[in-house]
Each structure stands twice: as C-alpha cells, then as structure tokens.
Design a protein around this motif. Structure first.
Motif, PDB file in Angstrom:
ATOM      1  N   SER A   1       0.822  -1.205  -0.024  1.00 31.70           N
ATOM      2  CA  SER A   1      -0.050   0.016  -0.075  1.00 31.70           C
ATOM      3  C   SER A   1       0.769   1.279  -0.047  1.00 31.70           C
ATOM      4  O   SER A   1       1.994   1.404   0.424  1.00 31.70           O
TER       5      SER A   1
ATOM      6  N   GLU B   1       1.042   6.027   0.613  1.00 29.93           N
ATOM      7  CA  GLU B   1       0.452   7.103   0.798  1.00 29.93           C
ATOM      8  C   GLU B   1       1.375   8.241   0.693  1.00 29.93           C
ATOM      9  O   GLU B   1       2.503   7.724   0.272  1.00 29.93           O
ATOM     10  N   LEU B   2       1.092   9.362   0.896  1.00 31.46           N
ATOM     11  CA  LEU B   2       2.002  10.624   0.749  1.00 31.46           C
ATOM     12  C   LEU B   2       2.280  11.106   2.126  1.00 31.46           C
ATOM     13  O   LEU B   2       1.299  11.085   2.936  1.00 31.46           O
ATOM     14  N   ASP B   3       3.579  11.515   2.318  1.00 37.46           N
ATOM     15  CA  ASP B   3       3.689  12.346   3.515  1.00 37.46           C
ATOM     16  C   ASP B   3       3.328  13.733   3.225  1.00 37.46           C
ATOM     17  O   ASP B   3       2.863  14.062   2.509  1.00 37.46           O
TER      18      ASP B   3
ATOM     19  N   SER C   1       4.336  15.415   0.171  1.00 35.00           N
ATOM     20  CA  SER C   1       3.820  14.581  -1.042  1.00 35.00           C
ATOM     21  C   SER C   1       4.876  13.446  -1.425  1.00 35.00           C
ATOM     22  O   SER C   1       4.700  13.124  -2.833  1.00 35.00           O
TER      23      SER C   1
ATOM     24  N   THR D   1       4.325   0.910   2.299  1.00 34.74           N
ATOM     25  CA  THR D   1       4.048  -0.279   3.460  1.00 34.74           C
ATOM     26  C   THR D   1       4.307  -1.734   2.643  1.00 34.74           C
ATOM     27  O   THR D   1       3.084  -1.796   1.803  1.00 34.74           O
TER      28      THR D   1
ATOM     29  N   ILE E   1      -1.774  10.175  -5.910  1.00 31.11           N
ATOM     30  CA  ILE E   1      -2.416   8.689  -5.813  1.00 31.11           C
ATOM     31  C   ILE E   1      -3.861   9.010  -5.981  1.00 31.11           C
ATOM     32  O   ILE E   1      -4.467  10.149  -5.741  1.00 31.11           O
TER      33      ILE E   1
ATOM     34  N   GLY F   1      -6.096   3.780  -5.374  1.00 28.78           N
ATOM     35  CA  GLY F   1      -4.939   3.464  -4.898  1.00 28.78           C
ATOM     36  C   GLY F   1      -3.913   3.310  -5.673  1.00 28.78           C
ATOM     37  O   GLY F   1      -2.436   2.874  -5.242  1.00 28.78           O
TER      38      GLY F   1
END
Length: 368
Positions: free
Chosen positions: A223, A225-227, A230, A235, A252, A256
């Motif tokens: 998976s 995601e962005l911090d 960006s 994971t 994203i 997903g």
C-alpha cells in the motif's frame, strides 16, 4: 531434483542456468577457476555462493542515485517473497526461459536470479551491454532491462523483440519517445517502480497495449500513501514492518494507484515555480535527438535557472530549431534559460544519469 529448496532455510538451493543445474558445489568449482569466466559471470557466481551460504541475509549496495551508494542488508526470505509476487504478476512457470541482462552486482539483476530459482525457470545469460538482445536466437518468456537497453534494442535489433513475451523496464523513467515506439511492438512491456530497499519493484504499470496506463498499481500486500511533502510512503510487510519513506514526489488516485512526478531532491525552484525535471524531460524527449537531461544553476534573481544539458554539439541553426520546439512543448516558466553541451553525460554504475555530477559540471563551466 525433487525440491528447489533447502530443508533448513526453505530457500531455493539450485538454479537452472543456460539449461544446466547449478548448485553450491558447481558454484564453488566455478570460483576455484576464476580465469575461465567473465566479469559478469564472476559476479553471478559470487551472488550464488552468498545465496547458498547458511547466512539468512545478503549484503548489497544501492545505486547511488542521490549521492554515495549505501550498503544495506536484505533478508533472503524477503527476496523470495518479492520474487513470488513478480512470478504471479507475469504468470511465470517452471520450464519457461528468463533472460539475465542486468548486472548481479545490483538488486535488479539479483532478483532475476531469485525469480528463476523460485519458479524453476531456465535463466539464460546475455551480454550485459547497451543492446543485450542483438545475439538472441531463442524464445524468452520474461526479461528485465533498463530503458536505455530497450532504446538501443529498438534502434539496432527491433526484429529480435518478437522473441520476448514480456519485458520489465526499471531503474529510471521512460521517455515519451520510447513509449511511443513500444506502442507498436507485440512484446508486453511493463514499467516498474521500486528501489534496492524494497528488493526491486513494488508496483507495475503497462506501457503498451490496450491496457497501457500512466498509473502504477501496487503489488499484492503493498500500500502507498503520501507524507506532508507529497513524497511516497510504501508499506510492504513481507519485506519490512517499517514503512519505506521515499524522496519521490507522487500522486495517488482513488484506486490506490500512483504516479511519480520526480524526486524532491531534484526539484528546481525558479522564480517561485516548482519544476520537476523528469516531467519536462518526458515532454521534450520526442524531439531532442541526443542524450540530454534537465538540470539547474543557481541564479541571483530567480533562485535557480533551468538548464538543458545536451550530449551533443550544436550550432545556431539547430539551436534555433530546438528552441522553437521547446517553446511549443513547454510553458514559459518551464523553458530553459541556458543550453549547454557536455561531451559525455556522467552515469552511475547502475546506468542512471548522475544528476548531482551534471550540476557540478555545469556549475564549473559557468564559473570558468
């Protein structure tokens, strides 16, 4: 042999290499006669010797894309798990042929070996050079290359590509020009996203065919995601329980899937505008005929100025023609304020252009 795994570690303990079974005993014999094998074969045998050892981990080095290459430790079991996901994604099976044309000094080549061992494929070695398929004369089910190798193969040996069912391209972005060329080939071409720390790719996108896309789809159990900056955060618990924090600026979608704009380290801030060099490179790659890169120089007024660096000499006439095309393809704030020429662009051992060294070289030229 009944099983391709070691009973103690549950790891593959032999490789089918060019039709021959190679195990620890055979690798030891090879290494006892190093004068009879090439540098690339020596690298492969060293990797296999380390793999067949009782150690549960391997020591490997990163490509050094953002500076000095790092040395990291990887779990062999995690490498097997990574291989299983690639095997499933490409429908690879025992008895198929895989082509090794990447150095086993780095993760991309090492994972080709592991995929062959885990799946039972026959691993066929090729010259590790710009055009690795020029001497190819047998069907290949799966191969991995860097985009530069594919570009050279398209230029010099396009008739050989029909021998390969599927190709995985990784290590760098793919130019718009190359993607357009690949749209006309029957070989299934995929672009991968990953790094040494993630043990090769964690996501794929189709480059050609009716299902071609600009979005990477994460592999099973992955998976993203962005911090706050960006940048992509990955994971992948089959590799590590700790997320991987990248320096890649991403986007994203609601499925997903993701795409990469460029590295945060490479962002050019010119007159308040954030410029992603890799995005510009893709926009102009179809008409810049030489090897090139978008870089930058410090500028008292704008902060940084955009520089187009060519691996070619140019004259007033072809520079004017190039400028016309640039003004059509780019927005005003994206246009290079300087065009410079280098006799040879510097490359990292991994085959990527050394962006840090390019910036140093053009800065030295500006100060001269």
């Amino acid at each position: 042999m009944e099983s391709a795994t070691n009973s103690i570690t549950s790891l593959p303990n032999y490789l089918i290499l060019n039709g021959l079974v190679v195990d620890k005993k055979a690798v030891t014999a090879y290494n006892d006669n190093p004068s009879f094998i090439s540098t690339s074969e020596k690298s492969l045998m060293n990797f296999l010797l380390n793999w067949f050892s009782d150690d549960e981990t391997l020591v490997m080095k990163t490509s050094g894309s953002t500076g000095t290459p790092k040395v990291i430790t990887a779990s062999k079991k995690a490498m097997v798990e990574s291989a299983k996901r690639t095997i499933a994604a490409f429908g690879l099976q025992k008895g198929m042929n895989a082509l090794l044309c990447l150095s086993t000094d780095y993760i991309a080549g090492q994972m080709m070996v592991v995929r062959a061992m885990v799946s039972g494929m026959n691993l066929i070695t090729s010259d590790i050079e710009a055009n690795p398929i020029k001497n190819l004369n047998q069907p290949i089910d799966f191969a991995a290359m860097v985009p530069l190798q594919m570009m050279k193969a398209m230029q010099e040996s396009p008739e050989k590509l029909f021998l390969i069912r599927a190709v995985l391209l990784g290590g760098s972005g793919i130019s718009k020009a190359l993607e357009e060329q690949l749209s006309g080939v029957s070989t299934e071409v995929y672009h991968s996203y990953g790094m040494t720390e993630t043990l090769s790719h964690i996501a794929l996108r189709k480059v050609n065919g009716l299902d071609a896309t600009n979005w990477f789809s994460p592999l099973p159990d992955v998976s993203v995601e962005l911090d706050v900056n960006s940048c992509l955060v990955i994971t992948a618990p089959y590799i590590s329980l700790i997320p991987f924090f990248t320096r890649d600026i991403g986007e994203i979608n609601d499925k997903g899937q993701f795409r990469i704009k460029g590295r945060i380290d490479d962002v050019i801030i010119s007159a308040g505008n954030k410029i992603h060099p890799e995005e510009l490179e893709k926009l102009i790659s179809s008409f810049v005929e030489s090897e090139f890169i978008i870089s930058s120089l410090d500028d008292d007024q704008a902060g940084q100025m955009i520089v187009l660096v060519l691996q070619a000499k140019f004259n007033t006439l072809n520079l004017y023609s190039l400028w016309e095309k640039l003004t059509f393809a780019l927005r005003p704030h994206e246009l290079p304020r300087r065009v410079v020429s280098l006799p040879n662009l510097p490359y990292l051992e991994s085959g990527k252009i050394n962006r840090i060294r390019v910036r140093e070289l053009i800065a030295e030229m500006a100060d001269a």
